[in-house]
Design a protein around this motif. Structure first.
Motif, mmCIF file in Angstrom:
data_model
loop_
_atom_site.group_PDB
_atom_site.id
_atom_site.type_symbol
_atom_site.label_atom_id
_atom_site.label_comp_id
_atom_site.label_asym_id
_atom_site.label_seq_id
_atom_site.Cartn_x
_atom_site.Cartn_y
_atom_site.Cartn_z
ATOM 1 N N ASN A 9 7.192 -10.366 24.572
ATOM 2 C CA ASN A 9 6.205 -11.391 24.737
ATOM 3 C C ASN A 9 5.045 -10.908 26.016
ATOM 4 O O ASN A 9 4.360 -11.712 26.263
ATOM 5 C CB ASN A 9 6.788 -12.571 25.130
ATOM 6 C CG ASN A 9 7.443 -13.123 23.644
ATOM 7 O OD1 ASN A 9 6.673 -13.659 22.881
ATOM 8 N ND2 ASN A 9 8.847 -12.954 23.822
ATOM 9 N N ARG A 12 6.208 -13.329 31.892
ATOM 10 C CA ARG A 12 6.435 -14.739 31.630
ATOM 11 C C ARG A 12 7.226 -15.264 32.817
ATOM 12 O O ARG A 12 8.039 -14.533 33.289
ATOM 13 C CB ARG A 12 7.279 -15.005 30.301
ATOM 14 C CG ARG A 12 6.632 -14.832 28.911
ATOM 15 C CD ARG A 12 5.668 -16.118 28.755
ATOM 16 N NE ARG A 12 5.132 -15.876 27.560
ATOM 17 C CZ ARG A 12 4.191 -15.409 26.784
ATOM 18 N NH1 ARG A 12 3.374 -14.414 27.807
ATOM 19 N NH2 ARG A 12 3.649 -15.295 25.628
ATOM 20 N N ASN A 13 6.936 -16.506 32.999
ATOM 21 C CA ASN A 13 7.820 -17.262 34.018
ATOM 22 C C ASN A 13 9.447 -16.964 33.819
ATOM 23 O O ASN A 13 9.683 -17.126 32.809
ATOM 24 C CB ASN A 13 7.351 -18.723 34.157
ATOM 25 C CG ASN A 13 6.173 -18.895 34.641
ATOM 26 O OD1 ASN A 13 5.439 -17.961 35.525
ATOM 27 N ND2 ASN A 13 5.691 -19.994 34.373
ATOM 28 N N GLU A 16 11.709 -19.368 31.757
ATOM 29 C CA GLU A 16 11.590 -19.297 30.151
ATOM 30 C C GLU A 16 12.854 -18.297 29.705
ATOM 31 O O GLU A 16 12.916 -18.253 28.525
ATOM 32 C CB GLU A 16 10.279 -18.614 29.549
ATOM 33 C CG GLU A 16 9.027 -19.752 29.715
ATOM 34 C CD GLU A 16 7.769 -18.951 29.130
ATOM 35 O OE1 GLU A 16 7.909 -18.147 28.187
ATOM 36 O OE2 GLU A 16 6.627 -19.406 29.276
ATOM 37 N N ALA A 59 12.059 -19.267 24.249
ATOM 38 C CA ALA A 59 10.841 -19.486 23.525
ATOM 39 C C ALA A 59 10.911 -18.773 22.218
ATOM 40 O O ALA A 59 10.681 -19.380 21.108
ATOM 41 C CB ALA A 59 9.560 -19.515 23.988
ATOM 42 N N GLY B 160 2.087 -21.768 31.160
ATOM 43 C CA GLY B 160 2.138 -21.005 32.170
ATOM 44 C C GLY B 160 1.354 -19.555 31.978
ATOM 45 O O GLY B 160 1.050 -18.732 32.716
ATOM 46 N N VAL B 161 1.112 -19.448 30.475
ATOM 47 C CA VAL B 161 0.520 -18.152 30.137
ATOM 48 C C VAL B 161 -1.051 -18.397 30.279
ATOM 49 O O VAL B 161 -1.509 -19.653 29.877
ATOM 50 C CB VAL B 161 0.646 -17.917 28.507
ATOM 51 C CG1 VAL B 161 -0.037 -16.609 28.232
ATOM 52 C CG2 VAL B 161 2.367 -17.944 28.441
ATOM 53 N N GLN B 175 4.344 -17.058 22.729
ATOM 54 C CA GLN B 175 5.544 -17.916 22.364
ATOM 55 C C GLN B 175 6.092 -18.241 23.689
ATOM 56 O O GLN B 175 6.527 -17.325 24.336
ATOM 57 C CB GLN B 175 6.408 -16.951 21.320
ATOM 58 C CG GLN B 175 5.856 -16.719 20.262
ATOM 59 C CD GLN B 175 6.660 -16.081 19.424
ATOM 60 O OE1 GLN B 175 7.588 -16.458 18.670
ATOM 61 N NE2 GLN B 175 6.418 -14.561 19.442
ATOM 62 N N THR B 176 5.745 -19.393 24.146
ATOM 63 C CA THR B 176 6.332 -19.871 25.719
ATOM 64 C C THR B 176 6.644 -21.197 25.701
ATOM 65 O O THR B 176 6.895 -21.996 24.754
ATOM 66 C CB THR B 176 4.910 -19.578 26.411
ATOM 67 O OG1 THR B 176 4.990 -19.900 27.823
ATOM 68 C CG2 THR B 176 3.862 -20.226 26.019
ATOM 69 N N SER B 177 6.557 -21.661 27.010
ATOM 70 C CA SER B 177 6.954 -23.029 27.347
ATOM 71 C C SER B 177 5.573 -23.801 27.391
ATOM 72 O O SER B 177 4.766 -23.439 27.993
ATOM 73 C CB SER B 177 7.688 -22.981 28.738
ATOM 74 O OG SER B 177 8.012 -24.171 28.918
ATOM 75 N N ASN B 182 9.413 -25.253 23.952
ATOM 76 C CA ASN B 182 9.227 -23.925 23.427
ATOM 77 C C ASN B 182 8.379 -24.195 22.262
ATOM 78 O O ASN B 182 8.431 -24.959 21.568
ATOM 79 C CB ASN B 182 10.387 -23.463 22.813
ATOM 80 C CG ASN B 182 11.418 -23.081 23.831
ATOM 81 O OD1 ASN B 182 11.101 -22.804 24.974
ATOM 82 N ND2 ASN B 182 12.716 -22.887 23.459
ATOM 83 N N ALA B 183 7.275 -23.484 22.244
ATOM 84 C CA ALA B 183 6.303 -23.423 21.442
ATOM 85 C C ALA B 183 5.489 -22.226 21.114
ATOM 86 O O ALA B 183 5.384 -21.351 21.949
ATOM 87 C CB ALA B 183 5.184 -24.535 21.941
#
Lengths: 96, 233
Positions: A9, A12-13, A16, A59, B160-161, B175-177, B182-183
């Protein structure tokens, strides 16, 4: 927030992600002693320096491997588990 | 088209009670009812252009996963994206999301003309020789659309993205928070209006919907029906 470069991905933080323990090769369940098995399941080497660890991006439920320096908490490299594990692990019963 | 009530249909949105309270006018769509517009909604198209939130959960979608999935989809005449994290629009406007090398989600077009999700569901068969597994998504994911020029600013509050339009191209997937759940977020512009589809755990839809409405308030965004999104395309 600390940023983890996920191989699938991208950055990312770290919130996650979930930590999955050190990467260790599994002993043969049919021939290993209980001590060896317990060592594999329950104990960590916990060295100071760069270690290979399992991490999961929640996620996407994506497990990958990270090389992390436990002294500086720096993530040196991340890569797909398929780089290390190229074949499916089969569990055969002793009788087979 | 005549209005209907969700409870008269075998499938209904996970948040149909919330939508009903908000004054939704539902129309029948296959085996479900979709919120087409809202009473006292005013000019929903203008709202959708500024910042709109729509529930698309009753629309068709499906998914497949496993090492042989890309090959199988190609044999089904599906144009799959070249890389994970990308979505590709089909000739019938259905959208194919490549979530990882082996996992794909197929979502209907807004006018529900595409039969691709239903066709793939019908064609797929479990086979010991083929590692391609059916992942039905109609009940496990809720499906929202966020549209409008303020969409990225609003999403920045809950995600956050970096989804800014010059950083996150049309057709990209994150695909992230999102609001701590999660989404899957897909940028899918509607005509010239920036828009994002959100697919998230359906059991959390009751939580996510009000969260997004709360985040939209400062931009004077609001809920819109499917008709408003269709007008943008």
């Amino acid at each position: 927030m600390k940023i983890v470069p996920c191989p699938l991905n991208g950055p990312r933080n770290i919130s996650e992600f979930a930590y999955g323990g050190e990467v260790e090769l599994m002993p043969d369940p049919n021939t290993s002693s209980s001590e060896e098995w317990a060592e594999y399941i329950f104990f960590s080497d916990n060295p100071a320096g760069v270690v290979r660890e399992w991490w999961c991006h929640s996620a996407t439920s994506y497990w990958f491997i990270a090389e992390r320096n436990t002294v500086t908490d720096e993530i040196v490299r991340t890569y797909p588990a398929s780089e290390l594990f190229k074949e499916r692990v089969e569990f055969k019963k002793e009788s087979e | 088209m005549a209005t209907t009530q969700p409870a008269q249909h075998p499938r209904r949105s996970m948040i149909y009670r919330i939508l009903r309270e908000a004054g939704a006018e539902f129309e029948a769509l296959a085996d479900a009812a979709v919120a087409m517009r809202y009473a006292d909604g005013g000019d929903e198209v203008a709202l959708a252009r500024r910042l709109g939130l729509a529930d698309l959960s009753p629309l068709a979608r499906t998914g497949f996963k496993g090492r042989d999935t890309p090959d199988w989809l190609v044999t089904q005449q599906v144009a799959i994206p070249d890389e994970p994290g990308q979505a590709r629009r089909q000739s019938d406007d259905a959208l194919v999301l490549r979530l990882s090398a082996d996992e794909h989600v197929i979502v209907s077009d807004l006018r529900t003309r595409s039969e691709l999700p239903a066709t793939l569901d019908a064609e797929w068969q479990l086979s010991a020789e083929r590692m391609c597994y059916h992942m039905p998504r109609a009940d496990s994911y809720c499906w929202f659309a966020i549209s409008g020029e303020c969409a990225t600013e609003m999403l920045a509050k809950v995600c956050g993205v970096d989804l800014r339009l010059d950083k996150f191209d049309d057709g990209r997937i994150a695909q992230t928070s999102l609001a701590r759940i999660n989404a899957v977020i897909v940028r899918n512009d509607l005509g010239t209006t920036p828009a994002f589809y959100v697919l998230a755990d359906s059991a959390s839809a009751d939580y996510l919907w009000p969260c997004l409405i709360d985040a939209m308030k400062e931009f004077e965004g609001g809920i819109v029906g499917l008709a408003a999104l269709r007008a943008l395309v």
